[in-house]
Write a protein that holds these residues in place. Sequence first.
Motif, PDB file in Angstrom:
ATOM      1  N   ILE A   1     -54.084 -94.444 -20.306  1.00  0.00           N
ATOM      2  CA  ILE A   1     -53.414 -93.480 -21.178  1.00  0.00           C
ATOM      3  C   ILE A   1     -54.466 -92.852 -22.081  1.00  0.00           C
ATOM      4  CG2 ILE A   1     -51.758 -93.235 -23.068  1.00  0.00           C
ATOM      5  CD1 ILE A   1     -50.448 -93.671 -20.382  1.00  0.00           C
ATOM      6  N   ILE A   2     -54.515 -91.536 -22.090  1.00  0.00           N
ATOM      7  CA  ILE A   2     -55.507 -90.820 -22.904  1.00  0.00           C
ATOM      8  C   ILE A   2     -54.962 -90.640 -24.318  1.00  0.00           C
ATOM      9  CG2 ILE A   2     -56.827 -88.692 -23.140  1.00  0.00           C
ATOM     10  CD1 ILE A   2     -56.638 -88.388 -20.099  1.00  0.00           C
ATOM     11  N   ASP A   3     -55.792 -90.996 -25.288  1.00  0.00           N
ATOM     12  CA  ASP A   3     -55.398 -90.906 -26.681  1.00  0.00           C
ATOM     13  C   ASP A   3     -55.053 -89.460 -27.056  1.00  0.00           C
ATOM     14  OD1 ASP A   3     -55.191 -92.435 -29.232  1.00  0.00           O
ATOM     15  OD2 ASP A   3     -56.646 -90.941 -29.899  1.00  0.00           O
TER      16      ASP A   3
ATOM     17  N   HIS B   1     -50.131 -92.438 -27.068  1.00  0.00           N
ATOM     18  CA  HIS B   1     -50.968 -93.401 -27.799  1.00  0.00           C
ATOM     19  C   HIS B   1     -51.843 -92.594 -28.749  1.00  0.00           C
ATOM     20  CE1 HIS B   1     -54.528 -95.892 -28.616  1.00  0.00           C
ATOM     21  NE2 HIS B   1     -53.640 -96.876 -28.619  1.00  0.00           N
ATOM     22  N   TYR B   2     -51.708 -92.885 -30.039  1.00  0.00           N
ATOM     23  CA  TYR B   2     -52.450 -92.082 -31.009  1.00  0.00           C
ATOM     24  C   TYR B   2     -52.673 -92.898 -32.269  1.00  0.00           C
ATOM     25  CZ  TYR B   2     -53.777 -88.206 -34.043  1.00  0.00           C
ATOM     26  OH  TYR B   2     -54.459 -87.382 -34.891  1.00  0.00           O
ATOM     27  N   GLU B   3     -53.922 -92.975 -32.695  1.00  0.00           N
ATOM     28  CA  GLU B   3     -54.268 -93.626 -33.961  1.00  0.00           C
ATOM     29  C   GLU B   3     -54.366 -92.532 -35.015  1.00  0.00           C
ATOM     30  OE1 GLU B   3     -54.449 -96.726 -34.738  1.00  0.00           O
ATOM     31  OE2 GLU B   3     -54.120 -97.463 -32.687  1.00  0.00           O
ATOM     32  N   PRO B   4     -53.438 -92.489 -35.973  1.00  0.00           N
ATOM     33  CA  PRO B   4     -53.409 -91.387 -36.935  1.00  0.00           C
ATOM     34  C   PRO B   4     -54.699 -91.302 -37.755  1.00  0.00           C
ATOM     35  CG  PRO B   4     -51.423 -92.710 -37.067  1.00  0.00           C
ATOM     36  CD  PRO B   4     -52.372 -93.461 -36.202  1.00  0.00           C
ATOM     37  N   HIS B   5     -55.130 -90.076 -37.981  1.00  0.00           N
ATOM     38  CA  HIS B   5     -56.256 -89.807 -38.865  1.00  0.00           C
ATOM     39  C   HIS B   5     -55.735 -89.461 -40.258  1.00  0.00           C
ATOM     40  CE1 HIS B   5     -57.761 -88.851 -34.748  1.00  0.00           C
ATOM     41  NE2 HIS B   5     -58.791 -89.564 -35.177  1.00  0.00           N
TER      42      HIS B   5
ATOM     43  N   LEU C   1     -47.407 -85.050 -32.234  1.00  0.00           N
ATOM     44  CA  LEU C   1     -47.234 -86.346 -31.562  1.00  0.00           C
ATOM     45  C   LEU C   1     -46.376 -87.268 -32.418  1.00  0.00           C
ATOM     46  CD1 LEU C   1     -50.961 -86.936 -30.544  1.00  0.00           C
ATOM     47  CD2 LEU C   1     -49.110 -86.268 -29.009  1.00  0.00           C
ATOM     48  N   PRO C   2     -45.583 -88.143 -31.784  1.00  0.00           N
ATOM     49  CA  PRO C   2     -44.866 -89.157 -32.568  1.00  0.00           C
ATOM     50  C   PRO C   2     -45.863 -90.173 -33.113  1.00  0.00           C
ATOM     51  CG  PRO C   2     -44.580 -89.570 -30.223  1.00  0.00           C
ATOM     52  CD  PRO C   2     -45.314 -88.262 -30.324  1.00  0.00           C
ATOM     53  N   ILE C   3     -45.649 -90.634 -34.333  1.00  0.00           N
ATOM     54  CA  ILE C   3     -46.577 -91.583 -34.955  1.00  0.00           C
ATOM     55  C   ILE C   3     -45.787 -92.794 -35.436  1.00  0.00           C
ATOM     56  CG2 ILE C   3     -48.152 -91.972 -36.892  1.00  0.00           C
ATOM     57  CD1 ILE C   3     -49.018 -89.084 -36.672  1.00  0.00           C
ATOM     58  N   ASN C   4     -46.178 -93.956 -34.935  1.00  0.00           N
ATOM     59  CA  ASN C   4     -45.551 -95.205 -35.355  1.00  0.00           C
ATOM     60  C   ASN C   4     -46.263 -95.738 -36.595  1.00  0.00           C
ATOM     61  OD1 ASN C   4     -45.348 -98.391 -35.225  1.00  0.00           O
ATOM     62  ND2 ASN C   4     -43.565 -97.545 -34.157  1.00  0.00           N
TER      63      ASN C   4
ATOM     64  N   THR D   1     -40.928 -94.889 -36.363  1.00  0.00           N
ATOM     65  CA  THR D   1     -41.733 -93.781 -35.832  1.00  0.00           C
ATOM     66  C   THR D   1     -41.278 -92.457 -36.443  1.00  0.00           C
ATOM     67  OG1 THR D   1     -42.137 -94.911 -33.731  1.00  0.00           O
ATOM     68  CG2 THR D   1     -42.360 -92.517 -33.740  1.00  0.00           C
ATOM     69  N   ILE D   2     -42.239 -91.639 -36.817  1.00  0.00           N
ATOM     70  CA  ILE D   2     -41.941 -90.275 -37.269  1.00  0.00           C
ATOM     71  C   ILE D   2     -42.130 -89.338 -36.083  1.00  0.00           C
ATOM     72  CG2 ILE D   2     -42.435 -88.469 -38.947  1.00  0.00           C
ATOM     73  CD1 ILE D   2     -43.629 -90.351 -40.777  1.00  0.00           C
ATOM     74  N   ASP D   3     -41.130 -88.546 -35.810  1.00  0.00           N
ATOM     75  CA  ASP D   3     -41.214 -87.589 -34.710  1.00  0.00           C
ATOM     76  C   ASP D   3     -42.256 -86.522 -35.008  1.00  0.00           C
ATOM     77  OD1 ASP D   3     -39.194 -88.886 -33.334  1.00  0.00           O
ATOM     78  OD2 ASP D   3     -37.606 -87.672 -34.256  1.00  0.00           O
TER      79      ASP D   3
END
Length: 631
Positions: free
Chosen positions: A51-53, A81-85, A118-121, A140-142
């Motif tokens: 899965i690409i970030d 899959h995303y690590e929030p900045h 992107l959705p962010i958990n 999760t925030i949509d």
Amino acid sequence: MLDVYFDEFVSSASASMTSHYSIDVGIGNPIAATPDGTDATLVHLSLGSPIIDGIMYNLTVFDVEDLSGNPMASQTIPFAHYEPHAFDVVINEIMADPTPAVMLPEYEYVELYNTTSLPINLQGFVLRIGTTDKIIGDVTIDPHGYLILCDDAAQSLFEAYGNTHSFSSFSVSNTGVNISLLNSLGSVISFAEFTDDWYNSSFKADGGWSVEQIDPLNPCLGKYNWTASDDNKGGTPGALNSVNAVNSDVVDPELLRAALENSSTVRIWFSEPMDSSSVLNPANYSISNGLSVFGVPTGFAPQYQSVLLYLDQPVQSGVIYTVTITDTLTDCVGNPLPVSSSARFAIADSLEAGDVVINEVLYDPVTGVDDYVELINRSEKIIDLRYVTLATLNDSLQVDDQAYVAPYGYLLFPGEYIAFTEMPVEVINYYNPIAPNQVMEMSGMPSYTNESGIVVLATAAGSILDMLEYNADMQDPILESVDGVSLERIDYDRPASDSTNWHSAASTVNYGTPGYKNSQYSKYEGGSNITVSPETFSPDNDGYNDVLNIAWQFGHSGIICNMKIFDSNGRFVKNIMENAPIGPEGVITWDGRNEDGQTAPIGIYIIYTDVFSSDGFTDKVKTVFVLAGKF
């Protein structure tokens, strides 16, 4: 590995069939589907491609059966899959004082907004309110969605407005508090240094109204990007803010200054909040004179507007060092700081009275602007203002109401100016100074009254360095109003106690020069007996030759002086000095006002000076000058 949760127990045999799962963007079916050993609602999918970030995918699931053999209908669920900045999720609205309620539930809340697509958990994230940490659960925030954070007792009430997550004992101070959103590693994602000034409305600050962020894509502008809600309900939890508008940050950050914390640590300051990853990279800095940055710098969260740099060896006395930016640093929205920006630092010299003096005072500001006091370093020393205060005198003539001008240090080099105020942005916007970075915010500045007062520059221990006793009569009489008009020192080498050494700032600089050379600055050039400078002056407050400097030089001491001004017809105009003891040399200033306080008419004038001493010395001098004007 991708985890899939169902709303009830599922058949292990059915859930294990990889053909029941499909992922788009080229992933296809998983290579394995493994039911969890303890949770019958959970299935682990092993994928043949990573899965690409930051990419949005869609998982389609169909025909998975429950324990009764009922197959599910086809269902597609987006995921990423995303690590929030930093600032991917921002604090977007604050209800600190819900009483009296307008139309919303009478509870405090903080709203978050997802600025990304992107959705962010947020599981494991922390909402820090003052010193209290609230750990966020699995929520999760949509994309471009909102999350309302509130007290447990208010959750059911706010769910009508949108996605809600609650905590026990949730509270926000009415008058202000620092609020931060941290990720699970403790990195700052968003911050709001909320104060009740953010309402911009005394009525709404009394309760029932939220403060809303104007532009969520410019989250580091502080109070200039927040204001009270305009919505009839008193706020907009879970929805687009009523004050939403473009309020872009188009200003590049600047490196402001540097000062030593100790012999091997230097602190630097930037003009605005910075991106932490860039300012904490030691490779982005170089130090002159053979020094290097040692280890990882320390930033001051959440703004990272100030950073500590650790040096590989102690600095030496008498050496001026320069810290230079060697690679791109950015502010929190990505604007770059110019590469090769630099700031000087050194071990400061000892401070004595007269080294740094009061050079300009605004005591009667216009509405929306605050007082300021400007200092100048008239010495050849490097002075650290760390232990310098502004103050007043109390009724017992003791130093009172002291406040540090720069408690973390400020190096003032020879000939440099610095103006202190509680409202630097407003002062800069009003006076548009040529050196805006020389206007600095000061907390707890003493209040200087409009009609008269005493401005004291003192050490923290109370030793007076300089003092100005001002009153409104020191302003130019031709001015109809002195609101927003600063008093400028004509010559910083002359005493502050000499009332003739002060004059209204010129109209050509909008009546104030915070942080740079005074519009009325005029230097005594010296000469024998009585001289005037300029020989023609025009007291019209346009910033050009507005005052007349009268200088004397006698090779004698113990002199008593009488000095009067007459017009060309011999009529008395102004008594400058009467039986006044003076030194062998000095200077005094005339602002063009006669004995009645009116500006004298255009014409030729004569200064008649009569001096004598007890040992028989006498001298009488006539000096001619011109008072000019515009037609």
